[in-house]
Design an enzyme around this catalytic site. Structure first.
Site, PDB file in Angstrom:
ATOM      1  N   ASP A 143       0.850  -1.195   0.000  1.00  0.00           N
ATOM      2  CA  ASP A 143       0.000   0.000   0.000  1.00  0.00           C
ATOM      3  C   ASP A 143       0.884   1.243   0.000  1.00  0.00           C
ATOM      4  O   ASP A 143       1.593   1.509   0.970  1.00  0.00           O
ATOM      5  CB  ASP A 143      -0.862  -0.070   1.275  1.00  0.00           C
ATOM      6  CG  ASP A 143      -2.145   0.718   1.183  1.00  0.00           C
ATOM      7  OD1 ASP A 143      -2.156   1.742   0.483  1.00  0.00           O
ATOM      8  OD2 ASP A 143      -3.122   0.314   1.842  1.00  0.00           O
ATOM      9  N   ASP A 151      -2.894   4.754  -2.366  1.00  0.00           N
ATOM     10  CA  ASP A 151      -3.836   5.461  -1.503  1.00  0.00           C
ATOM     11  C   ASP A 151      -4.268   6.791  -2.137  1.00  0.00           C
ATOM     12  O   ASP A 151      -3.419   7.521  -2.671  1.00  0.00           O
ATOM     13  CB  ASP A 151      -3.120   5.726  -0.163  1.00  0.00           C
ATOM     14  CG  ASP A 151      -4.040   6.184   0.933  1.00  0.00           C
ATOM     15  OD1 ASP A 151      -4.958   5.429   1.277  1.00  0.00           O
ATOM     16  OD2 ASP A 151      -3.826   7.295   1.464  1.00  0.00           O
ATOM     17  N   GLU A 190      -6.819   4.030  -5.401  1.00  0.00           N
ATOM     18  CA  GLU A 190      -8.000   4.417  -4.626  1.00  0.00           C
ATOM     19  C   GLU A 190      -8.387   5.812  -5.086  1.00  0.00           C
ATOM     20  O   GLU A 190      -7.620   6.757  -4.952  1.00  0.00           O
ATOM     21  CB  GLU A 190      -7.687   4.428  -3.129  1.00  0.00           C
ATOM     22  CG  GLU A 190      -8.928   4.722  -2.309  1.00  0.00           C
ATOM     23  CD  GLU A 190      -8.649   5.221  -0.902  1.00  0.00           C
ATOM     24  OE1 GLU A 190      -9.506   5.058  -0.038  1.00  0.00           O
ATOM     25  OE2 GLU A 190      -7.569   5.805  -0.671  1.00  0.00           O
ATOM     26  N   HIS A 237     -11.127  -1.276   5.136  1.00  0.00           N
ATOM     27  CA  HIS A 237     -10.850  -0.800   6.490  1.00  0.00           C
ATOM     28  C   HIS A 237     -11.433   0.584   6.767  1.00  0.00           C
ATOM     29  O   HIS A 237     -11.275   1.102   7.865  1.00  0.00           O
ATOM     30  CB  HIS A 237      -9.336  -0.779   6.699  1.00  0.00           C
ATOM     31  CG  HIS A 237      -8.664   0.184   5.769  1.00  0.00           C
ATOM     32  ND1 HIS A 237      -8.580  -0.039   4.407  1.00  0.00           N
ATOM     33  CD2 HIS A 237      -8.083   1.386   5.984  1.00  0.00           C
ATOM     34  CE1 HIS A 237      -7.968   0.990   3.833  1.00  0.00           C
ATOM     35  NE2 HIS A 237      -7.657   1.867   4.771  1.00  0.00           N
ATOM     36  N   ASP A 238     -12.056   1.202   5.774  1.00  0.00           N
ATOM     37  CA  ASP A 238     -12.667   2.522   5.967  1.00  0.00           C
ATOM     38  C   ASP A 238     -14.189   2.443   5.989  1.00  0.00           C
ATOM     39  O   ASP A 238     -14.861   3.476   6.053  1.00  0.00           O
ATOM     40  CB  ASP A 238     -12.270   3.474   4.820  1.00  0.00           C
ATOM     41  CG  ASP A 238     -10.785   3.752   4.786  1.00  0.00           C
ATOM     42  OD1 ASP A 238     -10.152   3.772   5.859  1.00  0.00           O
ATOM     43  OD2 ASP A 238     -10.247   3.954   3.668  1.00  0.00           O
TER      44      ASP A 238
HETATM   45  C1  GLC Z   1      -7.322   6.310   2.404  1.00  0.00           C
HETATM   46  C2  GLC Z   1      -7.159   5.187   3.391  1.00  0.00           C
HETATM   47  C3  GLC Z   1      -7.610   5.665   4.729  1.00  0.00           C
HETATM   48  C4  GLC Z   1      -6.744   6.830   5.130  1.00  0.00           C
HETATM   49  C5  GLC Z   1      -6.740   7.916   4.058  1.00  0.00           C
HETATM   50  C6  GLC Z   1      -5.602   8.872   4.277  1.00  0.00           C
HETATM   51  O1  GLC Z   1      -8.640   6.674   2.219  1.00  0.00           O
HETATM   52  O2  GLC Z   1      -7.853   4.057   2.948  1.00  0.00           O
HETATM   53  O3  GLC Z   1      -7.570   4.662   5.703  1.00  0.00           O
HETATM   54  O4  GLC Z   1      -7.199   7.381   6.327  1.00  0.00           O
HETATM   55  O5  GLC Z   1      -6.551   7.394   2.776  1.00  0.00           O
HETATM   56  O6  GLC Z   1      -4.391   8.239   4.019  1.00  0.00           O
END
Ligand code: GLC
Length: 543
Positions: free
Chosen positions: A95, A195, A243, A317-318
Site C-alpha cells: 500500500d 492510496d 483508490e 478498512h474505511d
Molecule cells: C485512504 C485510506 C484511509 C486513510 C486515508 C488517508 O482513504 O484508505 O484509511 O485514512 O486514505 O491516508
C-alpha cells in the site's frame, strides 16, 4: 498475472493476527495464515501499510517508506512473508501512501527547519490576512491548513494535520516516490495499491472553501503523473489499483484502460454513499436501492464499453461491515452475506474481499466512545456533539458509520479474543465471535466461508465471469438488482433480492430466464429455477 480472473484479499494488518501477544497484528501473524488464504483460493493479498509511522492514522501516515514498523516485525520477516506467499502461488500488493507523508518523515522535518528544497516537497503557502490561504476543510474534520509559526507559512493537509500533502508538481518528489516503488518491486511484490491517488495533482490556484479534496480530485496533471510513475518504474506488468476519492467514470476509464498505460484498475466509492443523507456520511438514512442500482449500472456498463476495469468490493478498512449495512445481521445473517457476495463477485471487475467478510463479520457493536480508536470518528463525535446531537444520537451514528466497525480483530475461533491475540487487543473484539469465526465456518459445509470459496473458484472456471460483457436488467422492484454477463454464446444472469420479503419477478424476459436457466450458485441453496425470490436471495443462472 491475469487480474481479471483473480480475487484479492485485503489484510488490515493491525487487526488480522497477532503472533507475539502485544495485542497488535503483525507480519508473522500474516505468515501463519497464508495457508488459510491459499485455501480460500485468492491470488493476491493487499496488506495495509506496515511502515514506520507514528500511527496517527494507523499507518497511513508514513515516516519511512522503506522500513518496517517494529510493532509489525522486521524486514527479514517481510521478505520471508513475500517468499512464502510466492511459494504458495500468491502475491502481495503493498500500500503506497503517496498523496501525503507523516509529519515525522525526514522530508517534512527538513522542511520545518526552513530548508527551501524540502519545503518544496510539500505545499506551503502564505496566509491571507492572518488566516489560512483558503477555507478548505480536511477529510477528518477541521481546517485543511496548518500554520507553522517558525516559518510564517501554512501547509496543506487534506487529511490529519500530521499528514502533510506532497507537492507532486516538484519532479524531485516524483523521483523519490519512484525509487520507493523500485525498492518494493525489487523485493518481489506483485502489485501496489495507491492510496487516494486521484488527489495528488493540486489546482494551480488555491481558492474557495469547503472540503479540500473537492478541489483536488482528478486534478489537472493526475493522468500524466500516474503514467510517468508507472512507466518509469516498469510496474505496468504488475497489478496496480488506485483508490479514487469522489471520482468519475470518465477519469476512471482513463486511469484503467490499458492503452493509457496508467493502472490495472480503480476503486470508487459512490455505491457506498447510498445511505448517506444529503451526501453526508454522518447523517443516517436507509439505503436507496434505486441509486445503488443506477450507480452500479452506469459504472459497470460504461467502464465495460470503454475498456476500463473496476475493482469491485463492499468492504475495506474505511467502511462499516456490509452484512450490517445492506444485509441482515440477525435472522438472515448467512443468507444475506452470501447474497451480497454473489452480487459483487459475479460483476465485471476484480473482486476484493476484506478480512472477515468471508465469514460474515458484522459491525463492532460498541456502546461507548471509549471503545473507539479512529481519529476520524473521534473528531466527528465532537463535531456531532457541538452541532447539537445528544451523546446517544452521536453514538448511534458512529455505530453505523465509524471506520472502526471494519477494524475489530479478525475472528479466528471461539476462544477469548477470537484467537486474534493472547494479549489485550488494541481494539475490542466484536461480541459475536463465539458464533461468527473461521473455525466454526470451516466446520459447516453451508457456511459463508465455503460459499466465498465457490465464488472465487467460479471466476476461474467461467470466462463469462472474468471476461464477459455486462448489462443491467430491469426487475420492476427497486431493491431487486439484476444483471447479465455475456461471453461467447454463454449468458449468466444474476438476480439479487436486497430485501427481507419474498418477491416474484413479473418482467417476462427475466422471469423466463429464471424459470429456464440452470442455477450456478444461490445464497439460499436453491437448485430449482423459479421466478420467485426468497428474502435476501442472490442466485446466478447460466444458459
Ligand atoms: C485512504 C485510506 C484511509 C486513510 C486515508 C488517508 O482513504 O484508505 O484509511 O485514512 O486514505 O491516508
Amino acid at each position: 498475472m491475469d487480474f481479471k480472473s483473480s480475487t484479492v484479499y485485503q489484510i488490515y494488518i493491525k487487526s488480522f493476527c497477532d503472533s507475539d501477544g502485544d495485542g497488535i497484528g503483525d507480519l508473522n501473524g500474516i505468515r501463519s495464515k497464508l495457508p488459510y488464504l491459499k485455501s480460500l483460493g485468492v491470488d493476491l493479498i493487499w496488506v495495509t501499510p506496515f511502515f514506520p509511522s507514528p500511527m496517527v492514522d494507523n499507518g497511513y501516515d508514513v515516516a519511512d517508506y522503506r522500513g518496517v514498523n517494529p510493532q509489525f516485525g522486521t524486514m527479514e520477516e517481510c521478505e520471508a512473508m513475500i517468499a512464502e506467499a510466492e511459494a504458495l502461488g500468491m502475491g502481495f500488493m503493498f500500500d503506497m501512501v503517496f498523496n501525503h507523508t507523516s509529519d515525522e518523515h525526514e522530508w517534512f522535518r527538513k522542511a520545518l527547519t526552513g530548508d527551501p528544497e524540502y519545503m518544496d516537497y510539500y505545499i506551503f503557502r502564505d496566509g491571507k490576512d492572518g488566516q489560512a490561504p483558503t477555507d478548505w476543510t480536511c477529510s477528518f474534520g477541521g481546517p485543511a491548513w496548518e500554520y507553522v509559526p517558525s516559518l510564517g507559512k501554512w501547509y496543506l493537509h487534506l487529511f490529519d494535520p500530521k499528514q502533510p500533502d506532497l507537492n507532486w508538481e516538484n519532479p524531485r518528489v516524483r523521483e523519490e516516490l519512484k525509487e520507493i516503488i523500485r525498492f518494493w518491486k525489487g523485493k518481489g511484490v506483485r502489485g501496489f495499491r495507491f492510496d487516494v491517488l486521484n488527489l495528488i495533482s493540486k489546482p494551480a490556484e488555491f481558492t474557495g472553501g469547503g472540503p479540500g479534496h473537492r478541489y483536488c480530485r482528478d486534478g489537472r496533471h493526475v493522468h500524466e503523473f500516474i503514467r510517468e510513475m508507472v512507466t518509469d518504474t516498469g510496474i505496468e506488468s504488475l497489478v496496480t489499483v488506485g483508490e479514487m476519492a469522489s471520482t468519475n467514470i470518465k477519469d476512471c476509464i482513463r486511469y484503467s484502460a490499458p492503452e493509457n498505460h496508467e493502472l490495472s484498475m480503480c476503486f470508487n466509492f459512490h455505491h457506498l454513499k447510498v445511505d448517506y443523507k444529503d451526501n453526508n456520511k454522518w447523517t443516517l438514512m436507509a439505503p436507496d436501492y434505486e441509486m445503488l442500482r443506477t450507480l452500479f449500472r452506469d459504472w459497470q456498463e460504461e467502464m465495460a464499453s470503454h475498456g476500463g476495469w473496476n475493482a469491485v468490493f463492499w468492504c475495506n478498512h474505511d467502511q462499516p461491515r456490509v452484512v450490517s449495512r445492506f444485509g441482515d445481521e440477525g435472522k438472515y445473517h448467512d443468507r444475506s452475506a452470501k447474497m451480497l457476495g454473489t452480487f459483487v463477485h459475479l460483476l465485471r471487475g476484480t473482486p476484493y474481499i476484506f478480512q472477515g467478510e468471508e465469514i460474515g463479520m458484522t459491525n463492532a457493536h460498541f456502546h461507548s466512545i471509549e471503545e473507539y480508536r479512529d481519529v476520524e470518528c473521534l473528531n466527528y463525535y465532537k463535531i456531532l456533539l457541538d452541532g447539537g446531537s445528544t451523546k446517544e444520537e452521536a453514538l448511534e451514528v458512529l455505530a453505523n458509520r465509524a471506520r472502526d466497525n471494519g477494524r475489530t480483530p479478525m475472528q479466528w475461533d471461539g476462544t477469548p479474543n477470537a484467537g486474534f491475540t493472547t494479549g489485550t487487543p488494541w481494539i475490542g473484539v466484536t461480541d459475536n465471535y463465539r458464533t461468527i469465526n473461521v473455525e466454526a465456518a470451516e466446520a459447516d459445509p453451508e457456511s459463508i466461508l465455503h460459499y466465498y470459496r465457490r465464488l472465487i473458484r467460479l471466476r476461474k472456471e467461467y470466462d463469462v465471469i472474468s471476461e464477459g460483457d455486462i448489462r443491467f436488467l430491469d426487475t420492476g422492484i427497486p431493491h431487486v438488482l439484476a444483471y447479465e454477463r455475456i461471453f461467447e454464446g454463454r449468458t449468466l444472469t444474476v438476480v439479487c433480492n436486497f430485501g427481507s420479503e419474498r418477491e416474484v419477478i413479473d418482467i417476462p424476459e427475466l422471469a423466463e430466464r429464471m424459470e429456464n436457466g440452470s442455477v450456478l450458485i444461490s445464497s439460499t441453496g436453491r437448485e430449482i429455477p423459479s421466478s420467485g425470490l426468497e428474502p435476501y436471495e442472490g442466485t446466478a443462472y447460466i444458459i
